[in-house]
Design a protein around this motif. Structure first.
Motif, PDB file in Angstrom:
ATOM      1  N   THR A  49     130.049  35.732  45.796  1.00 31.14           N
ATOM      2  CA  THR A  49     128.725  35.359  45.316  1.00 31.14           C
ATOM      3  C   THR A  49     127.677  35.289  46.421  1.00 31.14           C
ATOM      4  O   THR A  49     126.518  35.050  46.133  1.00 31.14           O
ATOM      5  CB  THR A  49     128.763  33.988  44.613  1.00 31.14           C
ATOM      6  N   ARG A  50     128.078  35.482  47.657  1.00 32.78           N
ATOM      7  CA  ARG A  50     127.136  35.315  48.771  1.00 32.78           C
ATOM      8  C   ARG A  50     127.015  36.584  49.599  1.00 32.78           C
ATOM      9  O   ARG A  50     127.986  37.294  49.796  1.00 32.78           O
ATOM     10  CB  ARG A  50     127.573  34.168  49.669  1.00 32.78           C
ATOM     11  N   MET A  51     125.780  36.823  50.066  1.00 30.82           N
ATOM     12  CA  MET A  51     125.499  37.979  50.916  1.00 30.82           C
ATOM     13  C   MET A  51     124.675  37.518  52.114  1.00 30.82           C
ATOM     14  O   MET A  51     123.839  36.618  51.991  1.00 30.82           O
ATOM     15  CB  MET A  51     124.692  39.040  50.165  1.00 30.82           C
ATOM     16  N   ARG A  52     124.868  38.171  53.222  1.00 31.90           N
ATOM     17  CA  ARG A  52     124.050  37.904  54.405  1.00 31.90           C
ATOM     18  C   ARG A  52     122.685  38.565  54.229  1.00 31.90           C
ATOM     19  O   ARG A  52     122.544  39.534  53.481  1.00 31.90           O
ATOM     20  CB  ARG A  52     124.756  38.421  55.646  1.00 31.90           C
ATOM     21  N   PRO A  53     121.678  38.055  54.927  1.00 32.91           N
ATOM     22  CA  PRO A  53     120.295  38.514  54.715  1.00 32.91           C
ATOM     23  C   PRO A  53     120.072  40.019  54.844  1.00 32.91           C
ATOM     24  O   PRO A  53     119.377  40.603  54.014  1.00 32.91           O
ATOM     25  CB  PRO A  53     119.507  37.751  55.783  1.00 32.91           C
ATOM     26  N   ARG A  54     120.624  40.652  55.852  1.00 32.16           N
ATOM     27  CA  ARG A  54     120.357  42.082  56.052  1.00 32.16           C
ATOM     28  C   ARG A  54     120.889  42.912  54.884  1.00 32.16           C
ATOM     29  O   ARG A  54     120.208  43.797  54.375  1.00 32.16           O
ATOM     30  CB  ARG A  54     120.977  42.551  57.360  1.00 32.16           C
ATOM     31  N   ARG A  55     122.091  42.616  54.448  1.00 30.28           N
ATOM     32  CA  ARG A  55     122.670  43.370  53.330  1.00 30.28           C
ATOM     33  C   ARG A  55     121.956  43.037  52.021  1.00 30.28           C
ATOM     34  O   ARG A  55     121.762  43.914  51.175  1.00 30.28           O
ATOM     35  CB  ARG A  55     124.157  43.087  53.221  1.00 30.28           C
ATOM     36  N   LYS A  61     116.143  46.374  48.160  1.00 32.74           N
ATOM     37  CA  LYS A  61     115.362  47.597  48.343  1.00 32.74           C
ATOM     38  C   LYS A  61     115.895  48.722  47.454  1.00 32.74           C
ATOM     39  O   LYS A  61     115.119  49.401  46.780  1.00 32.74           O
ATOM     40  CB  LYS A  61     115.390  48.021  49.806  1.00 32.74           C
ATOM     41  N   GLN A  62     117.198  48.915  47.440  1.00 31.37           N
ATOM     42  CA  GLN A  62     117.786  50.008  46.661  1.00 31.37           C
ATOM     43  C   GLN A  62     117.650  49.786  45.159  1.00 31.37           C
ATOM     44  O   GLN A  62     117.593  50.741  44.395  1.00 31.37           O
ATOM     45  CB  GLN A  62     119.258  50.202  47.034  1.00 31.37           C
ATOM     46  N   LEU A  63     117.600  48.527  44.735  1.00 38.13           N
ATOM     47  CA  LEU A  63     117.459  48.222  43.309  1.00 38.13           C
ATOM     48  C   LEU A  63     116.014  47.958  42.920  1.00 38.13           C
ATOM     49  O   LEU A  63     115.733  47.541  41.795  1.00 38.13           O
ATOM     50  CB  LEU A  63     118.348  47.029  42.929  1.00 38.13           C
TER      51      LEU A  63
END
Length: 81
Positions: A49-55, A61-63
């Protein structure tokens, strides 16, 4: 002492919805974001459920999403009787 990196708690169902709405296969989106297909699958099904800021920024951006669009709902608590 080293501080842990901040993370974003994401809404996997919203990620899946937007990906499908854009007609992207899971593998294609994962490649564009720079993550594995498996990692994206885990995000979409809620295993992760968690992602780091860069990813997270790359995913937004892609969505074609604003930063807050893919975040999990916060603070929803059932009422206690």
């Amino acid at each position: 002492m080293r501080q842990p990196q901040p993370t974003f708690e994401v809404d996997g169902a919203e990620i899946r919805h937007r990906r499908m709405q854009m007609g992207l296969e899971m593998t294609e989106l994962a490649e564009r974001v720079g993550i594995s297909r498996r990692y994206l699958s885990h995000l979409e099904n809620g295993t992760r459920t968690r992602m780091r800021p860069r990813r997270y920024a790359a995913l937004c951006k892609q969505l074609d999403a604003h930063t807050e669009d893919l975040l999990a709902p916060q603070g929803i608590q059932p009422l206690k009787e």
